[in-house]
Motif scaffolding. Structure first.
Motif, mmCIF file in Angstrom:
data_model
loop_
_atom_site.group_PDB
_atom_site.id
_atom_site.type_symbol
_atom_site.label_atom_id
_atom_site.label_comp_id
_atom_site.label_asym_id
_atom_site.label_seq_id
_atom_site.Cartn_x
_atom_site.Cartn_y
_atom_site.Cartn_z
ATOM 1 N N ALA A 167 0.344 -1.120 0.000
ATOM 2 C CA ALA A 167 0.000 0.000 0.000
ATOM 3 C C ALA A 167 0.417 1.358 0.000
ATOM 4 O O ALA A 167 1.146 1.708 -0.821
ATOM 5 C CB ALA A 167 -1.156 -0.130 -0.876
ATOM 6 N N GLU A 208 -3.504 -7.220 5.405
ATOM 7 C CA GLU A 208 -2.105 -7.319 5.004
ATOM 8 C C GLU A 208 -1.221 -7.692 6.193
ATOM 9 O O GLU A 208 -0.230 -8.429 6.050
ATOM 10 C CB GLU A 208 -1.629 -6.000 4.381
ATOM 11 C CG GLU A 208 -2.357 -5.582 3.116
ATOM 12 C CD GLU A 208 -2.124 -6.523 1.941
ATOM 13 O OE1 GLU A 208 -1.212 -7.375 2.019
ATOM 14 O OE2 GLU A 208 -2.855 -6.402 0.941
ATOM 15 N N GLU A 243 -1.675 -3.603 -5.027
ATOM 16 C CA GLU A 243 -2.615 -4.722 -4.968
ATOM 17 C C GLU A 243 -2.606 -5.512 -6.278
ATOM 18 O O GLU A 243 -2.736 -6.745 -6.264
ATOM 19 C CB GLU A 243 -4.029 -4.215 -4.660
ATOM 20 C CG GLU A 243 -4.184 -3.556 -3.304
ATOM 21 C CD GLU A 243 -3.962 -4.486 -2.126
ATOM 22 O OE1 GLU A 243 -3.864 -5.714 -2.338
ATOM 23 O OE2 GLU A 243 -3.877 -3.987 -0.987
ATOM 24 N N TYR A 244 -2.462 -4.830 -7.414
ATOM 25 C CA TYR A 244 -2.312 -5.551 -8.689
ATOM 26 C C TYR A 244 -1.115 -6.501 -8.614
ATOM 27 O O TYR A 244 -1.194 -7.664 -9.018
ATOM 28 C CB TYR A 244 -2.084 -4.568 -9.835
ATOM 29 C CG TYR A 244 -3.308 -3.894 -10.406
ATOM 30 C CD1 TYR A 244 -4.460 -4.627 -10.729
ATOM 31 C CD2 TYR A 244 -3.306 -2.522 -10.680
ATOM 32 C CE1 TYR A 244 -5.574 -3.999 -11.284
ATOM 33 C CE2 TYR A 244 -4.411 -1.892 -11.235
ATOM 34 C CZ TYR A 244 -5.544 -2.635 -11.535
ATOM 35 O OH TYR A 244 -6.643 -2.018 -12.093
ATOM 36 N N ILE A 277 -8.061 -3.079 5.119
ATOM 37 C CA ILE A 277 -7.091 -3.730 4.238
ATOM 38 C C ILE A 277 -5.747 -3.845 4.942
ATOM 39 O O ILE A 277 -5.057 -4.869 4.837
ATOM 40 C CB ILE A 277 -6.947 -2.958 2.911
ATOM 41 C CG1 ILE A 277 -8.274 -2.976 2.137
ATOM 42 C CG2 ILE A 277 -5.845 -3.576 2.048
ATOM 43 C CD1 ILE A 277 -8.245 -2.171 0.852
ATOM 44 N N GLU A 332 0.506 -7.799 -5.961
ATOM 45 C CA GLU A 332 0.314 -8.913 -5.028
ATOM 46 C C GLU A 332 -0.713 -9.904 -5.554
ATOM 47 O O GLU A 332 -0.513 -11.132 -5.460
ATOM 48 C CB GLU A 332 -0.113 -8.375 -3.664
ATOM 49 C CG GLU A 332 0.976 -7.611 -2.946
ATOM 50 C CD GLU A 332 0.555 -7.195 -1.541
ATOM 51 O OE1 GLU A 332 1.383 -7.291 -0.637
ATOM 52 O OE2 GLU A 332 -0.617 -6.778 -1.360
ATOM 53 N N ALA A 333 -1.801 -9.394 -6.101
ATOM 54 C CA ALA A 333 -2.857 -10.281 -6.588
ATOM 55 C C ALA A 333 -2.364 -11.160 -7.728
ATOM 56 O O ALA A 333 -2.675 -12.363 -7.787
ATOM 57 C CB ALA A 333 -4.075 -9.468 -7.026
ATOM 58 N N TYR A 386 0.287 1.086 3.880
ATOM 59 C CA TYR A 386 -1.050 1.509 4.321
ATOM 60 C C TYR A 386 -0.961 2.329 5.606
ATOM 61 O O TYR A 386 -1.689 3.307 5.782
ATOM 62 C CB TYR A 386 -1.950 0.292 4.536
ATOM 63 C CG TYR A 386 -2.630 -0.176 3.280
ATOM 64 C CD1 TYR A 386 -3.775 0.447 2.801
ATOM 65 C CD2 TYR A 386 -2.134 -1.254 2.548
ATOM 66 C CE1 TYR A 386 -4.407 0.021 1.645
ATOM 67 C CE2 TYR A 386 -2.749 -1.688 1.384
ATOM 68 C CZ TYR A 386 -3.884 -1.044 0.938
ATOM 69 O OH TYR A 386 -4.493 -1.463 -0.220
ATOM 70 N N GLY A 401 3.464 -3.839 2.238
ATOM 71 C CA GLY A 401 2.062 -3.453 2.207
ATOM 72 C C GLY A 401 1.576 -2.900 3.532
ATOM 73 O O GLY A 401 0.841 -1.901 3.588
ATOM 74 N N GLU A 443 -6.312 -10.950 -1.971
ATOM 75 C CA GLU A 443 -5.733 -9.898 -2.801
ATOM 76 C C GLU A 443 -6.629 -9.585 -4.003
ATOM 77 O O GLU A 443 -6.744 -8.427 -4.417
ATOM 78 C CB GLU A 443 -4.331 -10.295 -3.273
ATOM 79 C CG GLU A 443 -3.325 -10.530 -2.147
ATOM 80 C CD GLU A 443 -3.101 -9.322 -1.265
ATOM 81 O OE1 GLU A 443 -3.546 -8.209 -1.621
ATOM 82 O OE2 GLU A 443 -2.476 -9.469 -0.206
ATOM 83 N N HIS A 453 -9.227 -7.312 -2.749
ATOM 84 C CA HIS A 453 -8.739 -5.933 -2.587
ATOM 85 C C HIS A 453 -8.758 -5.184 -3.915
ATOM 86 O O HIS A 453 -9.164 -4.023 -3.973
ATOM 87 C CB HIS A 453 -7.315 -5.944 -2.022
ATOM 88 C CG HIS A 453 -7.223 -6.419 -0.616
ATOM 89 N ND1 HIS A 453 -6.021 -6.741 -0.003
ATOM 90 C CD2 HIS A 453 -8.187 -6.657 0.317
ATOM 91 C CE1 HIS A 453 -6.249 -7.128 1.228
ATOM 92 N NE2 HIS A 453 -7.559 -7.086 1.449
ATOM 93 N N VAL A 454 -8.293 -5.845 -4.983
ATOM 94 C CA VAL A 454 -8.327 -5.214 -6.301
ATOM 95 C C VAL A 454 -9.761 -4.879 -6.684
ATOM 96 O O VAL A 454 -10.060 -3.774 -7.160
ATOM 97 C CB VAL A 454 -7.678 -6.133 -7.364
ATOM 98 C CG1 VAL A 454 -7.916 -5.580 -8.770
ATOM 99 C CG2 VAL A 454 -6.186 -6.287 -7.104
#
Length: 326
Positions: free
Chosen positions: A43, A217, A69-70, A213, A72-73, A194, A190, A123, A126-127
């Motif tokens: 984040a 994380e 997030e992109y 979030i 990590e996902a 955040y 992350g 993840e 989150h996206v």
């Protein structure tokens, strides 16, 4: 204050000073050499850019979160399921980029496999959530490097930590332990990102969501650290590898001591578990936007691209795309 308490405080501050010195020395040697070889180009730690002309909007803050997030996902989705995010999850403002690399891990431990699948689902959520909240203001996924070639971001990060030599590759999808070390590169970032951006959100609904979030994380980070420490009891090199990654990560985000390994040396020369990296007040650390980019780009020089984001991150606010300033 008693002499015993005074002595404990002195020892605590001495240990913190030693850690800072170790981070600086590490940067001058391991990472410095790796940067010469070509590494340099969470984040949302968005606090404090001297160059910023305007304060970031809530949409800017959420979009910076969406970049990470992109990343990590995509990593967890490939590792757990063998596939990346659906095409309709990648569109938006800015230049849409492709994912380089990524494949399913050959898990041998069903517990690690289950954890990977659970985190992948989190993840993705989150996206989805951030894109929904941003609506037409959502950024597209930037180009992402999660490959395992000798020149990939994972290999460069591992080389900076001293895990592999020149010209070698670090395959984070090869087995459980390699996957856990790859995940460790991301997770603590992350949490601190955040935490750093919490005060910049003006909408209380967004602030509450960001706190939610951040908590997720933090659960992920603690889980990865716990499993690494547990497996490291039987395989001490796994613990030392994680600690080396922490040192490399800390050398990137400046002279501050914002990172801690999973098995610090105790006063009697042994090691202890360090599942939660905290300051002396028991609080999680914060990172600025530049510090997050430093780790993501694998450089502490001023740059707009590199490492895991070879074409840079997407954000309509240009002040939120740089590394270098701390």
């Amino acid at each position: 204050m008693t002499d015993d308490v005074n002595q404990q405080l002195i020892e605590t501050f001495d240990r913190r000073a030693e850690r800072r010195s170790e981070r600086r020395d590490f940067f001058k040697t391991a990472f410095g050499a790796a940067a010469v070889a070509g590494i340099a180009g969470g984040a949302i730690g968005l606090a404090g850019r001297a160059e910023a002309q305007t304060a970031p909007s809530d949409a800017d803050v959420l979009n910076f979160a969406l970049n990470l997030e992109y990343l990590e996902a995509q990593f967890y989705s490939f590792a757990a399921n063998g596939t990346g995010l659906a095409a309709n999850m990648l569109t938006g403002l800015g230049t849409q980029g492709a994912v380089t690399g990524g494949r399913k891990v050959n898990f041998s431990d069903p517990i690690v496999a289950a954890y990977a699948k659970e985190i992948a689902g989190d993840e993705l959520a989150h996206v989805t959530f951030l894109r929904t909240q941003l609506g037409a203001s959502a950024i597209a996924q930037p180009a992402i490097d999660i490959d395992v070639t000798p020149t990939s971001a994972f290999s460069n990060a591992a080389r900076a930590a001293g895990l592999i030599g020149a010209g070698a590759a670090f395959d984070v999808y090869a087995d459980d332990n390699s996957f856990l070390l790859g995940a460790f590169i991301f997770e603590d970032v992350g949490v601190t990102a955040y935490k750093g951006g919490a005060t910049l959100l003006t909408n209380k609904t967004y602030l509450e969501a960001a706190a939610g979030i951040l908590a997720v994380e933090a659960y992920h980070a603690a889980l990865v650290r716990t499993v690494l420490y547990g497996k490291g009891i039987a395989t001490p090199s796994l613990r030392t590898s994680a600690d080396a990654i922490s040192n490399a990560r800390d050398s990137l985000d400046g002279t501050t001591d914002l990172d801690q390994g999973i098995s610090p040396v105790t006063a009697n020369g042994g090691t202890a578990s360090n599942i939660v990296p905290l300051d002396n007040n028991g609080l999680a650390f914060s990172r600025t936007v530049a510090q997050v980019h430093n780790i993501a780009y694998l450089t502490n020089a001023r740059a707009m691209a590199g490492g895991f984001f070879p074409a840079g991150t997407n954000n309509p606010n240009p002040d939120l795309r740089f590394s270098g300033a701390n």
